[in-house]
Design an enzyme around this catalytic site. Structure first.
Site, short mmCIF file in Angstrom:
data_model
loop_
_atom_site.label_atom_id
_atom_site.label_comp_id
_atom_site.label_asym_id
_atom_site.label_seq_id
_atom_site.Cartn_x
_atom_site.Cartn_y
_atom_site.Cartn_z
N HIS A 191 0.83 -1.21 0.00
CA HIS A 191 0.00 0.00 0.00
C HIS A 191 0.86 1.25 0.00
O HIS A 191 0.48 2.26 -0.58
CB HIS A 191 -0.92 0.00 1.22
CG HIS A 191 -1.99 -1.01 1.10
ND1 HIS A 191 -2.11 -2.08 1.95
CD2 HIS A 191 -2.99 -1.14 0.20
CE1 HIS A 191 -3.14 -2.80 1.58
NE2 HIS A 191 -3.69 -2.27 0.53
N GLU A 432 -4.40 -18.32 -20.72
CA GLU A 432 -3.28 -18.33 -19.76
C GLU A 432 -2.95 -19.73 -19.26
O GLU A 432 -2.17 -19.90 -18.33
CB GLU A 432 -3.48 -17.33 -18.62
CG GLU A 432 -4.86 -17.28 -18.04
CD GLU A 432 -5.06 -16.15 -17.02
OE1 GLU A 432 -4.11 -15.42 -16.71
OE2 GLU A 432 -6.18 -16.03 -16.53
N ASP A 456 0.55 -15.81 -16.33
CA ASP A 456 0.20 -17.18 -15.98
C ASP A 456 0.59 -18.16 -17.07
O ASP A 456 1.00 -19.28 -16.77
CB ASP A 456 -1.30 -17.28 -15.69
CG ASP A 456 -1.61 -16.84 -14.27
OD1 ASP A 456 -0.87 -17.25 -13.35
OD2 ASP A 456 -2.56 -16.06 -14.07
N CYS A 503 -2.52 -9.00 -22.30
CA CYS A 503 -2.55 -8.13 -21.13
C CYS A 503 -1.52 -8.56 -20.08
O CYS A 503 -1.42 -7.94 -19.03
CB CYS A 503 -3.95 -8.09 -20.51
SG CYS A 503 -4.54 -9.70 -20.01
#
Ligand code: PEP
Ligand code: MG
Length: 580
Positions: A191, A432, A456, A503
Protein backbone atom coordinates in the site's frame (compact mmCIF):
# COMPACT_ATOMS: atom_id res chain seq x y z
CA UNK A 1 29.63 7.47 -0.94
CA UNK A 2 27.53 4.33 -0.69
CA UNK A 3 25.02 2.92 -3.14
CA UNK A 4 22.00 0.89 -2.03
CA UNK A 5 19.52 -0.94 -4.17
CA UNK A 6 15.81 -1.36 -3.63
CA UNK A 7 12.61 -1.40 -5.63
CA UNK A 8 11.62 1.83 -7.31
CA UNK A 9 7.89 2.05 -6.69
CA UNK A 10 7.10 5.68 -7.34
CA UNK A 11 9.05 7.39 -10.07
CA UNK A 12 11.01 10.62 -9.92
CA UNK A 13 14.55 11.51 -8.90
CA UNK A 14 15.32 13.72 -5.93
CA UNK A 15 18.44 14.98 -4.21
CA UNK A 16 17.97 15.96 -0.58
CA UNK A 17 18.90 15.58 3.07
CA UNK A 18 17.98 12.37 4.87
CA UNK A 19 15.73 12.28 7.90
CA UNK A 20 15.99 8.95 9.69
CA UNK A 21 12.77 8.16 11.44
CA UNK A 22 13.08 5.43 14.05
CA UNK A 23 9.77 3.84 14.78
CA UNK A 24 9.51 2.65 18.33
CA UNK A 25 8.23 -0.80 17.32
CA UNK A 26 5.81 -1.25 20.20
CA UNK A 27 6.00 -4.66 21.80
CA UNK A 28 3.09 -5.78 23.91
CA UNK A 29 4.36 -7.37 27.10
CA UNK A 30 2.37 -10.22 28.61
CA UNK A 31 0.83 -9.32 31.91
CA UNK A 32 -1.32 -11.71 33.90
CA UNK A 33 -4.53 -10.18 35.18
CA UNK A 34 -6.93 -11.10 37.93
CA UNK A 35 -10.48 -12.20 37.23
CA UNK A 36 -11.90 -8.86 38.31
CA UNK A 37 -9.58 -7.02 35.87
CA UNK A 38 -10.99 -8.84 32.83
CA UNK A 39 -13.82 -6.32 32.41
CA UNK A 40 -11.39 -3.41 32.53
CA UNK A 41 -9.09 -4.92 29.88
CA UNK A 42 -12.05 -5.61 27.61
CA UNK A 43 -13.29 -2.07 27.99
CA UNK A 44 -9.76 -0.77 27.20
CA UNK A 45 -9.81 -2.95 24.10
CA UNK A 46 -13.18 -1.52 23.05
CA UNK A 47 -11.99 2.05 23.62
CA UNK A 48 -8.87 1.38 21.55
CA UNK A 49 -11.05 -0.05 18.79
CA UNK A 50 -13.30 3.02 18.79
CA UNK A 51 -10.34 5.40 18.73
CA UNK A 52 -8.69 3.43 15.91
CA UNK A 53 -11.96 3.34 13.99
CA UNK A 54 -12.38 7.13 14.36
CA UNK A 55 -8.84 7.71 13.13
CA UNK A 56 -9.22 5.42 10.14
CA UNK A 57 -12.59 6.92 9.35
CA UNK A 58 -11.09 10.39 9.21
CA UNK A 59 -8.21 9.24 7.05
CA UNK A 60 -10.63 7.45 4.75
CA UNK A 61 -12.74 10.58 4.38
CA UNK A 62 -9.73 12.68 3.46
CA UNK A 63 -8.45 10.15 0.93
CA UNK A 64 -11.89 9.78 -0.58
CA UNK A 65 -12.03 13.50 -1.14
CA UNK A 66 -8.51 13.85 -2.48
CA UNK A 67 -7.94 10.65 -4.44
CA UNK A 68 -11.30 8.93 -4.81
CA UNK A 69 -12.93 5.70 -3.81
CA UNK A 70 -10.28 3.30 -5.13
CA UNK A 71 -7.67 4.61 -2.71
CA UNK A 72 -10.13 5.20 0.10
CA UNK A 73 -11.12 1.54 -0.14
CA UNK A 74 -7.74 0.56 1.28
CA UNK A 75 -9.05 2.00 4.54
CA UNK A 76 -12.42 0.35 4.12
CA UNK A 77 -10.50 -2.89 4.55
CA UNK A 78 -9.14 -1.57 7.86
CA UNK A 79 -12.65 -0.84 9.04
CA UNK A 80 -13.89 -4.25 7.93
CA UNK A 81 -11.02 -5.97 9.72
CA UNK A 82 -11.75 -4.12 12.94
CA UNK A 83 -15.20 -5.72 12.80
CA UNK A 84 -13.93 -9.09 11.64
CA UNK A 85 -15.53 -11.79 13.76
CA UNK A 86 -12.21 -13.59 13.75
CA UNK A 87 -10.19 -10.75 15.18
CA UNK A 88 -11.50 -8.83 18.19
CA UNK A 89 -13.87 -11.52 19.49
CA UNK A 90 -10.84 -13.83 19.52
CA UNK A 91 -8.90 -11.25 21.55
CA UNK A 92 -11.72 -10.95 24.09
CA UNK A 93 -11.85 -14.70 24.46
CA UNK A 94 -8.13 -14.76 25.09
CA UNK A 95 -8.37 -12.03 27.73
CA UNK A 96 -11.11 -13.99 29.48
CA UNK A 97 -9.66 -17.45 29.18
CA UNK A 98 -5.91 -16.82 29.46
CA UNK A 99 -6.31 -13.85 31.84
CA UNK A 100 -3.88 -11.65 29.98
CA UNK A 101 -3.79 -7.95 29.28
CA UNK A 102 -5.59 -6.59 26.20
CA UNK A 103 -2.51 -5.35 24.33
CA UNK A 104 -0.79 -8.73 24.61
CA UNK A 105 -3.93 -10.67 23.62
CA UNK A 106 -4.43 -8.33 20.66
CA UNK A 107 -0.87 -8.55 19.38
CA UNK A 108 -1.00 -12.37 19.62
CA UNK A 109 -4.23 -12.45 17.57
CA UNK A 110 -2.64 -10.26 14.92
CA UNK A 111 0.44 -12.49 14.88
CA UNK A 112 -1.78 -15.52 14.32
CA UNK A 113 -3.62 -13.83 11.46
CA UNK A 114 -0.32 -12.76 9.87
CA UNK A 115 1.23 -16.21 10.22
CA UNK A 116 -1.72 -17.58 8.27
CA UNK A 117 -0.90 -15.23 5.43
CA UNK A 118 2.84 -15.04 5.48
CA UNK A 119 3.58 -17.98 3.20
CA UNK A 120 1.04 -16.86 0.69
CA UNK A 121 3.04 -15.12 -1.98
CA UNK A 122 0.20 -13.28 -3.60
CA UNK A 123 -0.26 -9.54 -3.69
CA UNK A 124 -3.50 -9.58 -1.75
CA UNK A 125 -1.98 -11.47 1.16
CA UNK A 126 0.93 -9.02 1.27
CA UNK A 127 -1.52 -6.13 1.34
CA UNK A 128 -3.64 -7.72 4.02
CA UNK A 129 -0.54 -8.16 6.21
CA UNK A 130 0.20 -4.49 5.64
CA UNK A 131 -3.26 -3.55 6.89
CA UNK A 132 -3.02 -5.87 9.88
CA UNK A 133 0.26 -4.18 10.86
CA UNK A 134 -1.36 -0.80 10.48
CA UNK A 135 -4.31 -1.70 12.70
CA UNK A 136 -2.00 -3.36 15.16
CA UNK A 137 0.22 -0.30 15.52
CA UNK A 138 -2.76 1.97 15.99
CA UNK A 139 -4.43 -0.28 18.52
CA UNK A 140 -1.23 -0.86 20.50
CA UNK A 141 -0.48 2.85 20.64
CA UNK A 142 -3.93 3.38 22.15
CA UNK A 143 -3.64 0.48 24.55
CA UNK A 144 -0.16 1.47 25.68
CA UNK A 145 -1.13 5.15 25.65
CA UNK A 146 1.74 6.22 23.45
CA UNK A 147 1.86 8.84 20.77
CA UNK A 148 1.77 7.37 17.31
CA UNK A 149 3.67 8.21 14.12
CA UNK A 150 4.00 11.92 13.52
CA UNK A 151 6.22 14.00 11.35
CA UNK A 152 5.69 17.22 13.28
CA UNK A 153 9.40 17.26 14.18
CA UNK A 154 10.36 17.68 10.52
CA UNK A 155 10.91 21.32 9.77
CA UNK A 156 12.47 21.30 6.29
CA UNK A 157 11.88 19.18 3.21
CA UNK A 158 13.64 15.82 3.59
CA UNK A 159 14.10 12.36 2.17
CA UNK A 160 12.37 10.23 4.76
CA UNK A 161 14.20 7.05 5.75
CA UNK A 162 12.13 4.60 7.75
CA UNK A 163 11.82 0.86 8.28
CA UNK A 164 8.33 0.59 6.84
CA UNK A 165 5.28 2.72 6.34
CA UNK A 166 1.79 1.52 7.02
CA UNK A 167 -0.99 2.87 4.79
CA UNK A 168 -2.18 5.37 7.39
CA UNK A 169 1.37 6.63 7.95
CA UNK A 170 1.97 7.00 4.23
CA UNK A 171 -1.05 9.22 3.73
CA UNK A 172 0.19 11.58 6.44
CA UNK A 173 3.16 12.48 4.25
CA UNK A 174 2.99 15.63 2.24
CA UNK A 175 5.01 16.66 -0.77
CA UNK A 176 5.85 19.89 1.05
CA UNK A 177 7.79 18.07 3.76
CA UNK A 178 8.80 14.82 2.15
CA UNK A 179 10.75 14.93 -1.11
CA UNK A 180 11.22 11.19 -1.24
CA UNK A 181 10.76 7.97 0.73
CA UNK A 182 13.25 5.19 1.45
CA UNK A 183 11.99 2.12 3.34
CA UNK A 184 13.92 -0.99 4.26
CA UNK A 185 10.77 -3.09 3.89
CA UNK A 186 7.96 -3.16 1.34
CA UNK A 187 7.73 -3.71 -2.38
CA UNK A 188 5.95 -2.95 -5.58
CA UNK A 189 2.52 -4.11 -4.49
CA UNK A 190 2.45 -2.71 -0.96
CA UNK A 191 0.00 0.00 0.00
CA UNK A 192 2.89 2.36 0.73
CA UNK A 193 3.84 1.99 -2.95
CA UNK A 194 0.33 2.58 -4.23
CA UNK A 195 -0.17 5.57 -1.97
CA UNK A 196 3.26 7.10 -2.66
CA UNK A 197 2.37 7.00 -6.35
CA UNK A 198 -0.97 8.66 -5.65
CA UNK A 199 0.80 11.36 -3.60
CA UNK A 200 3.41 11.63 -6.37
CA UNK A 201 6.29 11.27 -3.92
CA UNK A 202 9.27 9.39 -5.39
CA UNK A 203 9.93 6.23 -3.36
CA UNK A 204 12.30 3.29 -3.16
CA UNK A 205 11.19 0.41 -0.94
CA UNK A 206 12.87 -2.83 0.10
CA UNK A 207 16.26 -1.14 0.66
CA UNK A 208 17.46 -3.69 3.19
CA UNK A 209 20.24 -1.77 4.91
CA UNK A 210 18.66 1.66 4.74
CA UNK A 211 18.18 2.34 8.43
CA UNK A 212 21.62 1.06 9.46
CA UNK A 213 23.47 2.79 6.67
CA UNK A 214 21.78 6.17 6.41
CA UNK A 215 22.01 8.86 9.10
CA UNK A 216 19.92 11.98 9.42
CA UNK A 217 21.61 14.81 7.55
CA UNK A 218 23.27 12.60 4.91
CA UNK A 219 22.83 13.81 1.37
CA UNK A 220 20.70 11.33 -0.52
CA UNK A 221 20.05 10.79 -4.18
CA UNK A 222 16.90 8.78 -4.58
CA UNK A 223 16.02 7.38 -7.98
CA UNK A 224 12.49 6.04 -7.85
CA UNK A 225 12.76 4.78 -11.42
CA UNK A 226 15.74 2.44 -11.07
CA UNK A 227 15.37 1.86 -7.32
CA UNK A 228 18.79 3.33 -6.52
CA UNK A 229 19.68 5.20 -3.33
CA UNK A 230 23.05 6.93 -3.09
CA UNK A 231 24.32 8.18 0.24
CA UNK A 232 26.63 11.20 0.23
CA UNK A 233 27.25 11.08 -3.52
CA UNK A 234 30.53 12.00 -5.15
CA UNK A 235 30.44 15.09 -7.41
CA UNK A 236 30.50 12.67 -10.35
CA UNK A 237 27.39 10.83 -9.09
CA UNK A 238 25.68 14.10 -8.48
CA UNK A 239 26.44 15.27 -11.97
CA UNK A 240 25.20 11.94 -13.39
CA UNK A 241 21.87 12.22 -11.59
CA UNK A 242 21.43 15.90 -12.34
CA UNK A 243 21.77 14.95 -15.98
CA UNK A 244 19.34 12.10 -15.47
CA UNK A 245 16.82 14.51 -13.94
CA UNK A 246 17.17 16.61 -17.10
CA UNK A 247 16.68 13.50 -19.25
CA UNK A 248 13.57 12.55 -17.29
CA UNK A 249 12.20 16.04 -17.81
CA UNK A 250 12.92 15.69 -21.53
CA UNK A 251 11.27 12.28 -21.50
CA UNK A 252 8.20 13.74 -19.84
CA UNK A 253 7.99 16.35 -22.58
CA UNK A 254 8.43 13.66 -25.22
CA UNK A 255 5.73 11.63 -23.57
CA UNK A 256 3.42 14.59 -23.77
CA UNK A 257 4.23 15.07 -27.44
CA UNK A 258 3.50 11.38 -28.15
CA UNK A 259 0.15 11.48 -26.40
CA UNK A 260 -1.79 12.75 -29.38
CA UNK A 261 -0.05 10.61 -31.96
CA UNK A 262 -1.56 7.31 -33.09
CA UNK A 263 0.07 3.98 -32.29
CA UNK A 264 0.84 3.17 -35.85
CA UNK A 265 3.85 1.62 -37.57
CA UNK A 266 5.83 3.49 -40.22
CA UNK A 267 3.91 1.56 -42.89
CA UNK A 268 0.52 2.47 -41.47
CA UNK A 269 -0.45 -0.61 -39.43
CA UNK A 270 -2.52 0.47 -36.42
CA UNK A 271 -2.49 -1.29 -33.08
CA UNK A 272 -4.70 -0.60 -30.07
CA UNK A 273 -2.93 0.43 -26.88
CA UNK A 274 -4.95 -0.05 -23.71
CA UNK A 275 -4.12 -0.10 -20.00
CA UNK A 276 -4.34 -2.59 -17.16
CA UNK A 277 -5.95 -1.33 -13.97
CA UNK A 278 -6.46 -2.70 -10.47
CA UNK A 279 -8.08 0.23 -8.74
CA UNK A 280 -11.25 1.73 -10.19
CA UNK A 281 -9.76 5.19 -9.70
CA UNK A 282 -7.09 4.51 -12.27
CA UNK A 283 -9.76 4.81 -14.95
CA UNK A 284 -9.35 8.59 -14.82
CA UNK A 285 -5.94 8.06 -16.49
CA UNK A 286 -7.55 6.74 -19.68
CA UNK A 287 -8.14 10.34 -20.77
CA UNK A 288 -4.90 11.72 -19.34
CA UNK A 289 -2.74 9.08 -20.99
CA UNK A 290 -4.92 8.92 -24.10
CA UNK A 291 -5.13 5.14 -24.27
CA UNK A 292 -7.82 3.37 -26.24
CA UNK A 293 -9.49 1.75 -23.28
CA UNK A 294 -8.88 -0.65 -20.45
CA UNK A 295 -7.75 -4.04 -21.63
CA UNK A 296 -7.78 -5.59 -18.17
CA UNK A 297 -9.64 -4.44 -15.09
CA UNK A 298 -8.62 -6.81 -12.29
CA UNK A 299 -11.66 -6.88 -10.02
CA UNK A 300 -10.20 -8.78 -7.08
CA UNK A 301 -9.37 -5.65 -5.14
CA UNK A 302 -12.97 -4.96 -4.23
CA UNK A 303 -13.52 -8.54 -3.16
CA UNK A 304 -10.75 -8.87 -0.64
CA UNK A 305 -11.75 -6.04 1.58
CA UNK A 306 -14.21 -7.77 3.82
CA UNK A 307 -15.58 -11.03 4.98
CA UNK A 308 -18.66 -10.94 2.79
CA UNK A 309 -18.79 -10.25 -0.90
CA UNK A 310 -19.69 -6.83 -2.34
CA UNK A 311 -23.33 -6.45 -3.25
CA UNK A 312 -24.50 -6.25 -6.86
CA UNK A 313 -25.37 -2.55 -6.54
CA UNK A 314 -21.98 -1.68 -5.16
CA UNK A 315 -20.23 -3.55 -7.96
CA UNK A 316 -22.49 -2.02 -10.58
CA UNK A 317 -21.63 1.44 -9.29
CA UNK A 318 -17.89 0.79 -9.57
CA UNK A 319 -18.10 -0.77 -13.06
CA UNK A 320 -20.34 2.05 -14.30
CA UNK A 321 -17.96 4.66 -12.91
CA UNK A 322 -15.01 3.00 -14.69
CA UNK A 323 -17.02 2.75 -17.93
CA UNK A 324 -18.03 6.41 -17.70
CA UNK A 325 -14.47 7.55 -17.09
CA UNK A 326 -13.18 5.51 -20.02
CA UNK A 327 -15.90 6.53 -22.42
CA UNK A 328 -15.92 6.36 -25.45
CA UNK A 329 -13.32 3.63 -25.08
CA UNK A 330 -14.13 0.12 -23.85
CA UNK A 331 -13.40 -1.40 -20.45
CA UNK A 332 -12.57 -5.09 -20.27
CA UNK A 333 -13.78 -6.35 -16.92
CA UNK A 334 -12.13 -9.57 -15.88
CA UNK A 335 -14.40 -11.66 -13.72
CA UNK A 336 -13.07 -12.68 -10.35
CA UNK A 337 -9.61 -14.21 -10.29
CA UNK A 338 -9.72 -15.16 -6.62
CA UNK A 339 -8.14 -18.36 -5.54
CA UNK A 340 -8.53 -20.44 -2.43
CA UNK A 341 -5.41 -18.77 -1.07
CA UNK A 342 -6.75 -15.30 -1.67
CA UNK A 343 -10.11 -15.71 0.00
CA UNK A 344 -9.40 -17.33 3.30
CA UNK A 345 -6.91 -14.87 4.60
CA UNK A 346 -7.73 -14.66 8.20
CA UNK A 347 -9.22 -18.13 8.42
CA UNK A 348 -5.94 -19.48 7.16
CA UNK A 349 -7.36 -22.47 5.36
CA UNK A 350 -5.04 -22.56 2.43
CA UNK A 351 -4.94 -24.96 -0.44
CA UNK A 352 -1.78 -26.97 -0.77
CA UNK A 353 -1.23 -25.75 -4.30
CA UNK A 354 -3.16 -22.49 -4.70
CA UNK A 355 -1.89 -21.68 -8.18
CA UNK A 356 -3.14 -25.08 -9.35
CA UNK A 357 -6.21 -24.87 -7.21
CA UNK A 358 -9.71 -23.54 -7.06
CA UNK A 359 -8.88 -20.29 -8.80
CA UNK A 360 -10.57 -17.79 -11.10
CA UNK A 361 -13.31 -19.31 -13.30
CA UNK A 362 -13.05 -22.59 -11.37
CA UNK A 363 -13.89 -20.73 -8.18
CA UNK A 364 -16.69 -18.82 -9.90
CA UNK A 365 -18.25 -21.99 -11.28
CA UNK A 366 -18.25 -23.52 -7.83
CA UNK A 367 -19.64 -20.43 -6.10
CA UNK A 368 -22.23 -19.62 -8.73
CA UNK A 369 -24.03 -16.98 -6.66
CA UNK A 370 -20.90 -14.89 -6.34
CA UNK A 371 -20.28 -15.24 -10.08
CA UNK A 372 -23.87 -14.47 -11.02
CA UNK A 373 -23.88 -11.35 -8.85
CA UNK A 374 -20.77 -10.12 -10.61
CA UNK A 375 -22.13 -10.94 -14.06
CA UNK A 376 -25.39 -9.13 -13.34
CA UNK A 377 -23.47 -6.09 -12.08
CA UNK A 378 -21.27 -6.09 -15.20
CA UNK A 379 -24.29 -6.42 -17.49
CA UNK A 380 -26.15 -3.63 -15.73
CA UNK A 381 -23.10 -1.36 -16.07
CA UNK A 382 -22.87 -2.27 -19.77
CA UNK A 383 -25.82 0.01 -20.44
CA UNK A 384 -23.79 2.98 -19.14
CA UNK A 385 -20.68 2.65 -21.31
CA UNK A 386 -18.67 0.25 -23.45
CA UNK A 387 -18.01 -2.86 -21.44
CA UNK A 388 -16.54 -6.21 -22.34
CA UNK A 389 -16.42 -9.16 -20.02
CA UNK A 390 -13.53 -11.60 -19.83
CA UNK A 391 -13.17 -14.94 -18.01
CA UNK A 392 -9.75 -15.78 -16.54
CA UNK A 393 -7.90 -19.12 -16.37
CA UNK A 394 -10.20 -21.02 -18.70
CA UNK A 395 -8.75 -24.47 -19.22
CA UNK A 396 -11.46 -26.30 -21.18
CA UNK A 397 -14.33 -25.69 -23.55
CA UNK A 398 -16.74 -27.08 -20.96
CA UNK A 399 -15.67 -24.48 -18.42
CA UNK A 400 -16.21 -21.73 -20.94
CA UNK A 401 -19.62 -23.10 -21.89
CA UNK A 402 -20.63 -23.26 -18.23
CA UNK A 403 -19.55 -19.67 -17.76
CA UNK A 404 -21.52 -18.62 -20.83
CA UNK A 405 -24.62 -20.41 -19.57
CA UNK A 406 -24.47 -18.39 -16.36
CA UNK A 407 -24.01 -15.22 -18.38
CA UNK A 408 -27.12 -16.07 -20.43
CA UNK A 409 -29.05 -16.77 -17.26
CA UNK A 410 -28.02 -13.40 -15.86
CA UNK A 411 -29.19 -11.75 -19.09
CA UNK A 412 -32.54 -13.55 -18.94
CA UNK A 413 -33.04 -12.46 -15.33
CA UNK A 414 -32.34 -8.84 -16.17
CA UNK A 415 -34.69 -8.97 -19.13
CA UNK A 416 -37.45 -10.34 -16.92
CA UNK A 417 -36.78 -7.59 -14.42
CA UNK A 418 -36.82 -4.96 -17.15
CA UNK A 419 -33.26 -3.86 -16.40
CA UNK A 420 -31.35 -2.60 -19.45
CA UNK A 421 -27.97 -3.98 -20.55
CA UNK A 422 -25.91 -4.08 -23.71
CA UNK A 423 -27.14 -7.10 -25.66
CA UNK A 424 -24.04 -6.90 -27.85
CA UNK A 425 -21.55 -6.85 -24.96
CA UNK A 426 -18.37 -8.58 -26.13
CA UNK A 427 -17.34 -11.71 -24.26
CA UNK A 428 -13.78 -12.94 -24.22
CA UNK A 429 -11.42 -15.21 -22.36
CA UNK A 430 -7.89 -14.98 -21.13
CA UNK A 431 -5.58 -17.52 -22.64
CA UNK A 432 -3.28 -18.33 -19.76
CA UNK A 433 -3.19 -22.10 -19.54
CA UNK A 434 -1.46 -24.38 -22.05
CA UNK A 435 -4.69 -26.40 -22.34
CA UNK A 436 -6.54 -23.29 -23.55
CA UNK A 437 -3.67 -22.32 -25.83
CA UNK A 438 -3.72 -25.74 -27.51
CA UNK A 439 -7.49 -25.72 -27.96
CA UNK A 440 -8.01 -22.17 -29.18
CA UNK A 441 -9.77 -23.65 -32.22
CA UNK A 442 -12.43 -25.06 -29.87
CA UNK A 443 -12.72 -21.88 -27.81
CA UNK A 444 -12.60 -19.18 -30.48
CA UNK A 445 -16.01 -19.93 -32.03
CA UNK A 446 -17.63 -19.28 -28.64
CA UNK A 447 -16.16 -15.84 -27.92
CA UNK A 448 -15.50 -12.39 -29.38
CA UNK A 449 -11.87 -12.08 -28.35
CA UNK A 450 -8.86 -13.61 -26.64
CA UNK A 451 -6.48 -11.84 -24.31
CA UNK A 452 -3.17 -13.57 -23.68
CA UNK A 453 -2.23 -13.57 -20.00
CA UNK A 454 1.47 -14.25 -20.27
CA UNK A 455 2.08 -13.97 -16.51
CA UNK A 456 0.20 -17.18 -15.98
CA UNK A 457 0.78 -18.70 -19.40
CA UNK A 458 4.52 -18.65 -18.74
CA UNK A 459 4.07 -20.00 -15.21
CA UNK A 460 1.92 -22.93 -16.33
CA UNK A 461 3.88 -23.69 -19.49
CA UNK A 462 7.26 -23.62 -17.77
CA UNK A 463 5.83 -25.39 -14.70
CA UNK A 464 7.19 -22.74 -12.31
CA UNK A 465 5.60 -20.79 -9.51
CA UNK A 466 5.68 -17.26 -10.93
CA UNK A 467 6.51 -15.64 -7.59
CA UNK A 468 9.27 -18.03 -6.55
CA UNK A 469 12.55 -16.09 -6.81
CA UNK A 470 14.54 -19.35 -7.00
CA UNK A 471 12.90 -20.07 -10.33
CA UNK A 472 13.11 -16.58 -11.79
CA UNK A 473 15.69 -17.81 -14.31
CA UNK A 474 13.03 -20.08 -15.83
CA UNK A 475 10.53 -17.29 -16.20
CA UNK A 476 11.35 -16.83 -19.87
CA UNK A 477 8.85 -14.92 -22.00
CA UNK A 478 11.05 -15.58 -25.03
CA UNK A 479 11.27 -19.35 -24.54
CA UNK A 480 10.50 -21.09 -27.85
CA UNK A 481 7.50 -22.80 -26.20
CA UNK A 482 5.96 -19.45 -25.29
CA UNK A 483 6.63 -17.92 -28.68
CA UNK A 484 5.07 -20.89 -30.45
CA UNK A 485 2.02 -20.71 -28.22
CA UNK A 486 1.55 -16.99 -28.85
CA UNK A 487 1.86 -17.57 -32.59
CA UNK A 488 -0.77 -20.33 -32.51
CA UNK A 489 -3.16 -18.30 -30.34
CA UNK A 490 -2.98 -15.27 -32.65
CA UNK A 491 -3.26 -17.30 -35.85
CA UNK A 492 -6.22 -19.36 -34.65
CA UNK A 493 -8.00 -16.26 -33.34
CA UNK A 494 -7.63 -14.55 -36.70
CA UNK A 495 -8.66 -17.67 -38.61
CA UNK A 496 -11.84 -17.59 -36.53
CA UNK A 497 -12.23 -13.87 -37.19
CA UNK A 498 -11.91 -12.73 -33.60
CA UNK A 499 -9.42 -10.21 -32.31
CA UNK A 500 -6.62 -11.02 -29.87
CA UNK A 501 -4.80 -8.90 -27.33
CA UNK A 502 -2.17 -9.41 -24.68
CA UNK A 503 -2.55 -8.13 -21.13
CA UNK A 504 0.31 -10.02 -19.44
CA UNK A 505 3.47 -8.14 -18.43
CA UNK A 506 5.27 -9.36 -21.52
CA UNK A 507 3.34 -6.80 -23.57
CA UNK A 508 4.80 -3.97 -21.46
CA UNK A 509 8.44 -4.72 -22.25
CA UNK A 510 9.69 -2.47 -25.07
CA UNK A 511 12.23 -5.11 -26.13
CA UNK A 512 9.42 -7.51 -27.04
CA UNK A 513 7.13 -4.99 -28.71
CA UNK A 514 8.28 -5.47 -32.32
CA UNK A 515 8.15 -9.25 -31.97
CA UNK A 516 4.60 -9.19 -30.57
CA UNK A 517 3.56 -6.76 -33.24
CA UNK A 518 4.99 -9.17 -35.81
CA UNK A 519 2.93 -12.01 -34.38
CA UNK A 520 -0.13 -9.98 -35.32
CA UNK A 521 -1.59 -8.99 -31.94
CA UNK A 522 -4.46 -6.52 -32.30
CA UNK A 523 -4.30 -4.96 -28.85
CA UNK A 524 -1.62 -4.45 -26.22
CA UNK A 525 -2.90 -3.85 -22.70
CA UNK A 526 -0.11 -2.30 -20.68
CA UNK A 527 1.00 -1.04 -17.32
CA UNK A 528 0.78 2.76 -17.26
CA UNK A 529 4.53 3.34 -17.26
CA UNK A 530 5.01 1.34 -20.46
CA UNK A 531 2.47 3.04 -22.70
CA UNK A 532 4.60 5.79 -24.18
CA UNK A 533 7.55 3.45 -24.64
CA UNK A 534 5.59 0.82 -26.52
CA UNK A 535 3.96 3.51 -28.61
CA UNK A 536 7.34 4.92 -29.52
CA UNK A 537 8.67 1.53 -30.57
CA UNK A 538 5.57 0.87 -32.67
CA UNK A 539 5.90 4.26 -34.34
CA UNK A 540 9.54 3.58 -35.18
CA UNK A 541 9.27 0.16 -36.86
CA UNK A 542 7.43 -1.12 -39.91
CA UNK A 543 4.89 -3.92 -39.72
CA UNK A 544 6.68 -5.68 -42.54
CA UNK A 545 9.98 -5.71 -40.59
CA UNK A 546 8.16 -6.80 -37.44
CA UNK A 547 6.63 -9.80 -39.20
CA UNK A 548 10.00 -10.79 -40.58
CA UNK A 549 11.54 -10.50 -37.12
CA UNK A 550 8.81 -12.74 -35.64
CA UNK A 551 9.43 -15.38 -38.31
CA UNK A 552 13.16 -15.36 -37.57
CA UNK A 553 12.59 -15.55 -33.81
CA UNK A 554 10.42 -18.63 -34.22
CA UNK A 555 13.31 -20.48 -35.86
CA UNK A 556 15.65 -20.03 -32.88
CA UNK A 557 16.15 -22.71 -30.26
CA UNK A 558 16.57 -20.70 -27.05
CA UNK A 559 15.27 -17.63 -25.23
CA UNK A 560 18.81 -16.27 -25.10
CA UNK A 561 19.15 -16.37 -28.86
CA UNK A 562 15.78 -14.67 -29.33
CA UNK A 563 16.79 -11.98 -26.87
CA UNK A 564 20.04 -11.38 -28.74
CA UNK A 565 18.10 -11.10 -32.00
CA UNK A 566 15.66 -8.60 -30.51
CA UNK A 567 18.45 -6.52 -29.01
CA UNK A 568 20.32 -6.46 -32.30
CA UNK A 569 17.22 -5.29 -34.14
CA UNK A 570 16.01 -2.80 -31.55
CA UNK A 571 15.74 0.71 -33.02
CA UNK A 572 19.10 2.37 -32.42
CA UNK A 573 17.60 5.71 -31.44
CA UNK A 574 15.55 4.07 -28.66
CA UNK A 575 18.29 1.91 -27.13
CA UNK A 576 18.15 3.86 -23.89
CA UNK A 577 14.80 2.11 -23.22
CA UNK A 578 16.22 -1.39 -23.02
CA UNK A 579 19.16 -0.61 -20.75
CA UNK A 580 18.17 -2.57 -17.67
C1 PEP B 1 -1.70 -12.83 -16.60
O1 PEP B 1 -1.75 -13.92 -16.06
O2 PEP B 1 -0.91 -12.55 -17.52
C2 PEP B 1 -2.60 -11.75 -16.15
C3 PEP B 1 -2.65 -10.60 -16.80
O3 PEP B 1 -3.36 -11.97 -15.06
P1 PEP B 1 -2.83 -11.86 -13.53
O4 PEP B 1 -1.43 -11.30 -13.60
O5 PEP B 1 -3.79 -10.99 -12.84
O6 PEP B 1 -2.88 -13.28 -13.10
MG1 MG C 1 -3.46 -14.42 -14.83
Amino acid sequence: MKRLKGIGVSSGIVIGKAHLFKKDGLVAVRRSIKKDEVGLEISLLNQAKEKTRDDIYKIRGRILEEFGKGFADIFTVHLALLDDPLLLPKVKKRIEEDRVNASFAFSEAVKDAISNLIFSNNKQAVRMIDILHDISEKMLHCLEEQESFTLSEIKEKVVLVVKNLTPSETVQLSKEKVAGIVCSLGGQTSHAAILAQALRIPAVLGVHDAEDTISSGDTIILDGISGTVIINPTPKDRQFFEEKIKRVEKDTKKRASLLHLPSETTDGHKIKLCANIELPEEARLVKEEMVEGIGLFRTEFMFIKRDGMPEEDEQEEVYSMVARKSHPHPVTIRTLDLGGDKLKFVLGQEEENPFLGLRAIRFCLKYKNIFKTQLRAILRASSKGRIRVMFPMVSSQEELTNGLVLLSEAKEELKREGIPFDEEMEVGIMIETPSAAFTTDLLAPLVDFFSIGTNDLIQYTMAIDRVNPELAYLYQPLHPAILRLIKVIVDVAHKNEIWVGMCGEMASDPLYATLLLGFGLDEFSLTWGAIHKIKEVIRTVSYKEAKRLAERALLLDSAQKVEALLKKNFPTELREMIKK
